[in-house]
Write a protein that holds these residues in place. Structure first.
Motif, mmCIF file in Angstrom:
data_model
loop_
_atom_site.group_PDB
_atom_site.id
_atom_site.type_symbol
_atom_site.label_atom_id
_atom_site.label_comp_id
_atom_site.label_asym_id
_atom_site.label_seq_id
_atom_site.Cartn_x
_atom_site.Cartn_y
_atom_site.Cartn_z
ATOM 1 N N TRP A 179 0.811 -1.224 0.000
ATOM 2 C CA TRP A 179 0.000 0.000 0.000
ATOM 3 C C TRP A 179 0.841 1.270 0.000
ATOM 4 O O TRP A 179 0.309 2.363 0.135
ATOM 5 N N MET A 180 2.155 1.137 -0.146
ATOM 6 C CA MET A 180 3.018 2.305 -0.238
ATOM 7 C C MET A 180 3.387 2.554 -1.703
ATOM 8 O O MET A 180 2.983 1.832 -2.600
ATOM 9 N N ALA A 181 4.201 3.579 -1.959
ATOM 10 C CA ALA A 181 4.645 3.916 -3.313
ATOM 11 C C ALA A 181 6.086 4.401 -3.245
ATOM 12 O O ALA A 181 6.572 4.822 -2.187
ATOM 13 N N THR A 182 6.779 4.323 -4.366
ATOM 14 C CA THR A 182 8.178 4.738 -4.451
ATOM 15 C C THR A 182 8.253 6.126 -5.077
ATOM 16 O O THR A 182 8.060 6.286 -6.288
ATOM 17 N N ALA A 183 8.527 7.132 -4.262
ATOM 18 C CA ALA A 183 8.586 8.504 -4.771
ATOM 19 C C ALA A 183 9.751 8.699 -5.723
ATOM 20 O O ALA A 183 9.685 9.531 -6.645
ATOM 21 N N THR A 184 10.843 7.942 -5.543
ATOM 22 C CA THR A 184 11.988 8.072 -6.446
ATOM 23 C C THR A 184 11.714 7.448 -7.811
ATOM 24 O O THR A 184 12.557 7.555 -8.701
ATOM 25 N N GLY A 185 10.563 6.789 -7.984
ATOM 26 C CA GLY A 185 10.149 6.352 -9.306
ATOM 27 C C GLY A 185 9.444 7.446 -10.082
ATOM 28 O O GLY A 185 8.909 7.194 -11.161
ATOM 29 N N ASN A 186 9.436 8.652 -9.531
ATOM 30 C CA ASN A 186 8.852 9.828 -10.181
ATOM 31 C C ASN A 186 9.992 10.728 -10.637
ATOM 32 O O ASN A 186 10.819 11.162 -9.818
ATOM 33 N N ILE A 187 10.055 11.005 -11.917
ATOM 34 C CA ILE A 187 11.188 11.768 -12.453
ATOM 35 C C ILE A 187 11.219 13.193 -11.914
ATOM 36 O O ILE A 187 12.289 13.810 -11.824
ATOM 37 N N ALA A 188 10.057 13.735 -11.517
ATOM 38 C CA ALA A 188 10.037 15.080 -10.941
ATOM 39 C C ALA A 188 10.753 15.096 -9.590
ATOM 40 O O ALA A 188 11.441 16.068 -9.249
ATOM 41 N N VAL A 189 10.611 14.016 -8.821
ATOM 42 C CA VAL A 189 11.284 13.932 -7.520
ATOM 43 C C VAL A 189 12.791 13.814 -7.704
ATOM 44 O O VAL A 189 13.570 14.517 -7.037
#
Length: 348
Positions: A179-189
């Motif tokens: 139920w979590m997510a990987t913020a570093t999988g977002n190129i904006a981050v």
């Protein structure tokens, strides 16, 4: 982490057998499912095991119109959509990746408060967590900051490197929990993190060599008649470093999660629960590999940041020994860190 792995296996197994008999006429869109889970969104989804249901948690949406009527929703082929910044609407909505960054920041601050040795009467911290935390801090300071930047300037930039290391590490690990997510999988981050390193690198270069020496460094030390060629090349070279930091972290973290979802998606594509006997063990292998990658990518980003900052500090030595003496850097010492950093890059 062991509890997270057990829960992960349970959720995977339950999803496999629950979805092995889809409703009549229903077709599983595996690609859409994968893209939906790895992309950012305005809601958190808590999936219920043994069912197709999920509990959505809608996050606040905040739009600031930079001109009158700029944030009015418009009808498109995909439904009602709020215009972007180009139309004069500033979107400051909270997304699930924003929540993950907040959680990583809380973990970062909490780990400092819990594991730091605040009792100055005890030189050696007690407890497994405190010793592991101290080991990581000393590793970043001694092996990354000092060896790539130098003994004189290394400690100055250690706080930033420590913050980047633990912040990225916690974001990477959060994506491996259900139920979590990987913020570093977002190129904006990753771009935002890379820009922090970029700004600090330029500040380090200007501080070490002075503004005149920083501009002179853009000439590459060549004859003036070659400046029209060298200056644009050196200027573009400033932006290749943050670009490499952005893409490396983003691609490595996103690829691992896509592979895991694809292996589990074989159960849906082939439509038989027996496929889980093969795909789930393979997915678990990739999951364990992702645990290792989470630490490696945090290390690589921090090491490259230290190397780029060290290259900025080393600008002072490219303009004569008087600059080195003025700013208090030993040429031999900084050169050692620079060579050590190059060895690290080749090794990675």
């Amino acid at each position: 982490m062991r509890k997270a792995m057990v829960l992960f296996v349970g959720l995977v197994a339950s999803a496999a057998f629950a979805s092995s008999e889809p409703a009549e006429g229903e077709k599983e869109d595996v690609a859409g499912y994968i893209l939906h889970h790895v992309s950012d969104s305005n809601e958190l989804e808590i999936e219920v095991p043994l069912s197709h249901n999920h509990i959505p948690v809608h996050l606040p949406q905040l739009f600031i119109p930079l001109k009158a009527g700029a944030c009015e929703p418009q009808s498109t082929d995909h439904g009602m959509v709020v215009p972007g910044l180009g139309a004069g609407c500033l979107d400051l909505s909270i997304t699930k990746h924003t929540v993950m960054m907040w959680l990583a920041a809380v973990l970062l601050i909490g780990s400092i408060l819990v594991f730091s040795n605040r009792d100055k009467t005890k030189l050696v911290p007690r407890g497994t967590g405190a010793n592991i935390f101290e080991m990581l801090v000393l590793f970043v300071r001694d092996e990354l900051a000092i060896k790539n930047i130098g003994k004189e300037e290394g400690p100055r930039y250690t706080p930033y490197l420590l913050t980047a290391f633990f912040f990225i590490l916690f974001m990477n690990l959060l994506g491996l929990f259900p139920w979590m997510a990987t913020a570093t999988g977002n190129i904006a981050v990753t771009l935002g993190l890379a820009l922090c390193t970029f700004v600090l690198t330029q500040v380090a270069g200007i501080r070490a060599a002075g503004f005149g020496g920083y501009l002179a460094h853009l000439t590459g030390g060549v004859a003036p008649w070659l400046w029209p060629i060298m200056i644009p090349v050196e200027f573009l070279g400033l932006f290749t470093k943050p670009f490499a930091l952005t893409i490396r972290l983003f691609a490595n973290m996103l690829a691992g999660h896509i592979v895991i979802f694809f292996l589990l998606g074989l159960i849906f594509m082939l439509g038989h629960p027996a496929v889980a006997l093969v795909s789930v063990p393979f997915a678990m292998g990739i999951y364990l590999l992702e645990l290792f990658v989470a630490f490696v990518q945090a290390y690589v980003f921090t090491m490259l940041s230290a190397l780029f900052i060290g290259m900025g500090v080393a600008m002072a030595h490219h303009h004569g020994p008087e600059h080195a003496d003025e700013h208090g850097h030993g040429h031999k010492e900084t050169g050692h860190g620079h060579d050590h950093g190059k060895a690290h890059v080749l090794g990675s």
